[in-house]
Design a protein around this motif. Structure first.
Motif, short mmCIF file in Angstrom:
data_model
loop_
_atom_site.label_atom_id
_atom_site.label_comp_id
_atom_site.label_asym_id
_atom_site.label_seq_id
_atom_site.Cartn_x
_atom_site.Cartn_y
_atom_site.Cartn_z
N VAL A 64 -32.31 39.30 27.34
CA VAL A 64 -32.11 39.27 28.80
C VAL A 64 -33.28 39.96 29.50
CG1 VAL A 64 -30.66 40.13 30.69
CG2 VAL A 64 -29.60 39.09 28.69
N LYS A 65 -33.65 41.15 28.99
CA LYS A 65 -34.77 41.88 29.60
C LYS A 65 -36.05 41.05 29.56
CE LYS A 65 -37.24 45.11 27.66
NZ LYS A 65 -37.68 46.26 26.91
N ASN A 66 -36.35 40.44 28.42
CA ASN A 66 -37.56 39.62 28.29
C ASN A 66 -37.52 38.41 29.22
OD1 ASN A 66 -38.71 41.34 26.44
ND2 ASN A 66 -38.03 40.17 24.67
N SER A 67 -36.35 37.82 29.34
CA SER A 67 -36.20 36.68 30.24
C SER A 67 -36.47 37.09 31.68
CB SER A 67 -34.79 36.10 30.10
OG SER A 67 -34.62 35.01 30.98
N ILE A 68 -35.97 38.25 32.06
CA ILE A 68 -36.20 38.76 33.42
C ILE A 68 -37.68 39.08 33.63
CG2 ILE A 68 -35.74 40.71 34.97
CD1 ILE A 68 -32.86 40.71 33.80
N LEU A 69 -38.29 39.73 32.64
CA LEU A 69 -39.72 40.06 32.76
C LEU A 69 -40.58 38.80 32.83
CD1 LEU A 69 -39.98 43.11 30.33
CD2 LEU A 69 -39.97 43.12 32.84
N ASN A 70 -40.21 37.79 32.05
CA ASN A 70 -40.94 36.52 32.12
C ASN A 70 -40.80 35.89 33.50
OD1 ASN A 70 -41.85 36.67 29.49
ND2 ASN A 70 -40.20 35.43 28.66
N GLN A 71 -39.59 35.99 34.05
CA GLN A 71 -39.36 35.45 35.40
C GLN A 71 -40.21 36.21 36.42
OE1 GLN A 71 -37.59 32.69 36.13
NE2 GLN A 71 -38.38 32.90 38.17
N PHE A 72 -40.25 37.54 36.29
CA PHE A 72 -41.09 38.34 37.20
C PHE A 72 -42.55 37.92 37.08
CE2 PHE A 72 -38.06 42.24 37.18
CZ PHE A 72 -37.34 41.70 38.23
N ASP A 73 -43.02 37.74 35.83
CA ASP A 73 -44.41 37.32 35.63
C ASP A 73 -44.67 35.97 36.26
OD1 ASP A 73 -45.18 39.58 34.26
OD2 ASP A 73 -45.06 38.67 32.27
N LYS A 74 -43.74 35.02 36.05
CA LYS A 74 -43.91 33.69 36.65
C LYS A 74 -43.94 33.78 38.17
CE LYS A 74 -41.64 31.04 33.01
NZ LYS A 74 -40.42 30.31 32.67
N ASP A 75 -43.00 34.57 38.71
CA ASP A 75 -42.94 34.72 40.17
C ASP A 75 -44.21 35.37 40.70
OD1 ASP A 75 -40.46 33.56 40.19
OD2 ASP A 75 -39.35 35.45 40.43
N GLN A 76 -44.68 36.39 39.98
CA GLN A 76 -45.89 37.09 40.41
C GLN A 76 -47.09 36.15 40.34
OE1 GLN A 76 -46.95 40.52 38.08
NE2 GLN A 76 -48.26 41.34 39.67
N HIS A 77 -47.22 35.41 39.25
CA HIS A 77 -48.33 34.46 39.13
C HIS A 77 -48.23 33.36 40.17
CE1 HIS A 77 -48.88 36.24 35.06
NE2 HIS A 77 -50.13 36.10 35.41
#
Length: 186
Positions: free
Chosen positions: A81-94
């Protein structure tokens, strides 16, 4: 209560890679609410948390043959779950960086291009107008604006009086104003 419900987390984890959909279902029953609360705390958005947890369970189901759980099942799920959220943050940031760079390029690029076009057009119009001056007026105007000579120096260089230099420069400026008025209005 089925046989799968009585399994420990370690036993469930062992069954996941062996295409055991019942094991995935039991993991879902045991951990969905816990993971959902964890995701809500991290994200602050109930709908996004629901999507994140659903994605984790979808991956657990579709990629169960490749899953290798080296820690406890609970740790593995929380980390997923944490990795999925971090990946989402990265995608959103990019995505946001990309949008910002496009916006900046568009704003600066268009502005700079328009400004350059206008500057070139103005310069060309001034040069055309100066080229149409009578020879003596053009000479005096060029010495004033391009060579940056004083009116006295221009008078000496062209063998005319300072009054003539003043008159020629004023006439030249008047001609330029009349020829460039439409440009500035536009």
């Amino acid at each position: 209560m089925g046989i799968v419900a009585s399994l420990t987390d370690a036993e469930l984890a062992d069954r996941l890679p062996h295409a055991d959909k019942a094991a995935v279902k039991e993991v879902y029953i045991r951990y969905r609410e816990l993971l959902l609360n964890y995701a809500k705390k991290m994200l602050g958005d109930d709908d996004l948390a629901e999507d994140t947890v659903s994605d984790v369970f979808a991956n657990l189901l579709t990629k169960r043959e490749a899953i290798k759980i080296d820690t406890s099942l609970q740790s593995y799920l929380y980390k997923s779950v944490k990795n999925s959220i971090l990946n989402q943050f990265d995608k959103d940031q990019h995505r946001q960086q990309y949008i910002n760079s496009i916006r900046e390029f568009y704003q600066k690029g268009e502005y700079a291009t328009d400004e350059l076009v206008l500057e070139r057009d103005l310069r060309r119009r001034i040069e055309d107008a100066v080229a149409s001056f009578p020879p003596k007026m053009k000479e005096i105007f060029d010495l004033s604006r391009k060579a940056h000579l004083t009116r006295r120096q221009i008078a000496q260089a062209t063998c005319v009086t300072e009054g003539t230099v003043n008159t020629q420069i004023n006439r030249a400026l008047k001609i330029l104003r009349s020829k460039l008025t439409l440009f500035f209005i536009w």
